[in-house]
Design a protein around this motif. Sequence first.
Motif, PDB file in Angstrom:
ATOM      1  N   LEU A 130       1.058  -1.234   0.007  1.00 29.71           N
ATOM      2  CA  LEU A 130       0.073  -0.101  -0.200  1.00 29.71           C
ATOM      3  C   LEU A 130       0.927   1.312   0.103  1.00 29.71           C
ATOM      4  N   ASP A 131       1.032   2.058  -0.931  1.00 28.37           N
ATOM      5  CA  ASP A 131       1.719   3.242  -1.186  1.00 28.37           C
ATOM      6  C   ASP A 131       1.283   4.481  -0.777  1.00 28.37           C
ATOM      7  N   LYS A 132      -0.221   4.558  -0.904  1.00 25.55           N
ATOM      8  CA  LYS A 132      -0.991   5.956  -0.674  1.00 25.55           C
ATOM      9  C   LYS A 132      -2.148   5.680  -0.197  1.00 25.55           C
ATOM     10  N   ARG A 133      -2.945   5.960   0.629  1.00 26.61           N
ATOM     11  CA  ARG A 133      -4.173   5.976   1.200  1.00 26.61           C
ATOM     12  C   ARG A 133      -5.394   6.116   0.006  1.00 26.61           C
ATOM     13  N   PRO A 134      -6.201   5.256  -0.135  1.00 24.28           N
ATOM     14  CA  PRO A 134      -7.295   5.649  -1.295  1.00 24.28           C
ATOM     15  C   PRO A 134      -8.089   7.058  -1.024  1.00 24.28           C
ATOM     16  N   LEU A 135      -8.399   7.865  -1.765  1.00 21.22           N
ATOM     17  CA  LEU A 135      -9.297   8.771  -1.634  1.00 21.22           C
ATOM     18  C   LEU A 135     -10.663   8.323  -2.432  1.00 21.22           C
ATOM     19  N   GLY A 136     -11.798   7.694  -1.787  1.00 16.92           N
ATOM     20  CA  GLY A 136     -12.745   7.124  -2.779  1.00 16.92           C
ATOM     21  C   GLY A 136     -12.179   5.668  -3.207  1.00 16.92           C
ATOM     22  N   LYS A 137     -12.611   5.508  -4.413  1.00 18.81           N
ATOM     23  CA  LYS A 137     -12.401   3.994  -4.928  1.00 18.81           C
ATOM     24  C   LYS A 137     -10.878   3.846  -5.096  1.00 18.81           C
ATOM     25  N   PRO A 138     -10.242   2.649  -4.600  1.00 14.30           N
ATOM     26  CA  PRO A 138      -8.826   2.510  -4.800  1.00 14.30           C
ATOM     27  C   PRO A 138      -8.537   2.479  -6.260  1.00 14.30           C
ATOM     28  N   ILE A 156      -4.905   2.052  -9.288  1.00  9.90           N
ATOM     29  CA  ILE A 156      -3.466   1.478  -9.223  1.00  9.90           C
ATOM     30  C   ILE A 156      -2.381   2.233  -8.552  1.00  9.90           C
ATOM     31  N   ASN A 157      -2.704   3.473  -8.620  1.00 16.83           N
ATOM     32  CA  ASN A 157      -1.589   4.498  -8.304  1.00 16.83           C
ATOM     33  C   ASN A 157      -1.512   4.397  -6.491  1.00 16.83           C
ATOM     34  N   ASN A 158      -2.654   3.814  -5.840  1.00 11.97           N
ATOM     35  CA  ASN A 158      -2.392   3.658  -4.393  1.00 11.97           C
ATOM     36  C   ASN A 158      -1.509   2.421  -3.912  1.00 11.97           C
ATOM     37  N   PHE A 159      -1.137   1.815  -5.060  1.00 12.76           N
ATOM     38  CA  PHE A 159      -0.223   0.756  -4.619  1.00 12.76           C
ATOM     39  C   PHE A 159       1.112   0.601  -5.231  1.00 12.76           C
ATOM     40  N   LYS A 160       1.986   0.129  -4.717  1.00 11.04           N
ATOM     41  CA  LYS A 160       3.447  -0.092  -5.200  1.00 11.04           C
ATOM     42  C   LYS A 160       3.692  -1.677  -5.300  1.00 11.04           C
ATOM     43  N   PHE A 161       4.439  -1.810  -6.457  1.00 16.17           N
ATOM     44  CA  PHE A 161       4.581  -3.286  -7.010  1.00 16.17           C
ATOM     45  C   PHE A 161       6.148  -3.321  -7.072  1.00 16.17           C
ATOM     46  N   ILE A 162       6.731  -4.142  -6.014  1.00 15.75           N
ATOM     47  CA  ILE A 162       8.159  -3.926  -6.011  1.00 15.75           C
ATOM     48  C   ILE A 162       8.508  -5.571  -6.107  1.00 15.75           C
ATOM     49  N   GLU A 163       9.943  -5.901  -6.284  1.00 13.48           N
ATOM     50  CA  GLU A 163      10.588  -7.033  -6.163  1.00 13.48           C
ATOM     51  C   GLU A 163      11.584  -7.201  -5.098  1.00 13.48           C
ATOM     52  N   GLU A 164      11.514  -8.277  -4.605  1.00 12.11           N
ATOM     53  CA  GLU A 164      12.500  -8.733  -3.379  1.00 12.11           C
ATOM     54  C   GLU A 164      13.455  -9.791  -3.600  1.00 12.11           C
ATOM     55  N   LYS A 165      14.345 -10.142  -2.882  1.00 10.81           N
ATOM     56  CA  LYS A 165      14.951 -11.463  -3.167  1.00 10.81           C
ATOM     57  C   LYS A 165      14.042 -12.219  -2.703  1.00 10.81           C
ATOM     58  N   VAL A 173      -9.871 -10.749  -2.337  1.00  7.26           N
ATOM     59  CA  VAL A 173      -9.991  -9.274  -2.188  1.00  7.26           C
ATOM     60  C   VAL A 173     -11.391  -9.021  -2.015  1.00  7.26           C
ATOM     61  N   ASP A 174     -11.362  -8.707  -0.629  1.00  5.04           N
ATOM     62  CA  ASP A 174     -12.958  -8.657   0.108  1.00  5.04           C
ATOM     63  C   ASP A 174     -13.207  -6.965   0.272  1.00  5.04           C
ATOM     64  N   PRO A 175     -14.313  -6.898   0.259  1.00  5.12           N
ATOM     65  CA  PRO A 175     -14.679  -5.318   0.637  1.00  5.12           C
ATOM     66  C   PRO A 175     -14.004  -4.962   1.944  1.00  5.12           C
ATOM     67  N   TYR A 176     -13.878  -5.441   2.947  1.00 10.80           N
ATOM     68  CA  TYR A 176     -13.272  -5.040   4.184  1.00 10.80           C
ATOM     69  C   TYR A 176     -11.976  -4.556   4.030  1.00 10.80           C
ATOM     70  N   LEU A 177     -11.112  -4.873   2.958  1.00  4.29           N
ATOM     71  CA  LEU A 177      -9.973  -4.378   2.674  1.00  4.29           C
ATOM     72  C   LEU A 177      -9.964  -2.869   2.511  1.00  4.29           C
ATOM     73  N   ARG A 178     -10.866  -2.359   1.584  1.00  2.00           N
ATOM     74  CA  ARG A 178     -11.035  -1.034   1.397  1.00  2.00           C
ATOM     75  C   ARG A 178     -10.942  -0.179   2.921  1.00  2.00           C
ATOM     76  N   GLY A 179     -11.574  -0.667   3.715  1.00  2.00           N
ATOM     77  CA  GLY A 179     -11.659  -0.045   5.009  1.00  2.00           C
ATOM     78  C   GLY A 179     -10.144   0.005   6.072  1.00  2.00           C
ATOM     79  N   ARG A 180      -9.427  -1.261   5.507  1.00  2.00           N
ATOM     80  CA  ARG A 180      -8.165  -0.947   6.255  1.00  2.00           C
ATOM     81  C   ARG A 180      -7.250  -0.510   5.486  1.00  2.00           C
ATOM     82  N   MET A 181      -7.442   0.115   4.383  1.00  2.00           N
ATOM     83  CA  MET A 181      -6.596   0.907   3.631  1.00  2.00           C
ATOM     84  C   MET A 181      -6.724   2.527   4.324  1.00  2.00           C
TER      85      MET A 181
END
Length: 178
Positions: free
Chosen positions: A7-15, A17-26, A44-52
């Motif tokens: 989670l890169d940025k907290r969504p304002l309204g509907k999440p 793609i820019n609210n997320f960061k896609f990275i690679e790690e070892k 991917v459940d509705p309650y996840l939006r509240g946790r964002m």
Amino acid sequence: MNKVILLDKRPLGKPVINNFKFIEEKNPVAADGQVLLKTLYVSVDPYLRGRMSNVKSYVPSFKLNEPIQSGIIAEVIESRNPVYKVGDFVSARLDWKELQVSDGKDLIKVDGNAVNLSAYLGILGMTGLTAYLGLTEIAKPKAGETLVVSGAAGAVGSIVGQIGKILGCRVIGIGKVN
């Protein structure tokens, strides 16, 4: 390299793609007592939006720049834990990572031959258990009664309606489908 969704940025309204960061790690390595898991299905459940959001709730908010977590079905691809063997399938609340290690304590083995594995994130998972237990242990409807399901278009409500019919109730569903 291991793919991770943060989670890169907290969504304002509907999440978006820019609210997320896609990275690679070892790639992680299992130590003694651990298993290496490969993610197969992510819930991917509705309650996840509240946790964002950063508001007080019944579950803590996701932290920025850390992996999102939710219900996941994974396959054990390496085991250094006597309880699990390579090829076992498990369900747990895990990070949104392609690969991750676990000590096995919060993993639930699931049967990949009995049903499609994704069912363990729906009808045989939190959604189905919430519907079943809420209806049979709290509401306790009897055959012939009328059951009104106010959220019948949602995941839990749609299952409540089906269980109500199985129990012999007249079911009235209220809900909006988008």
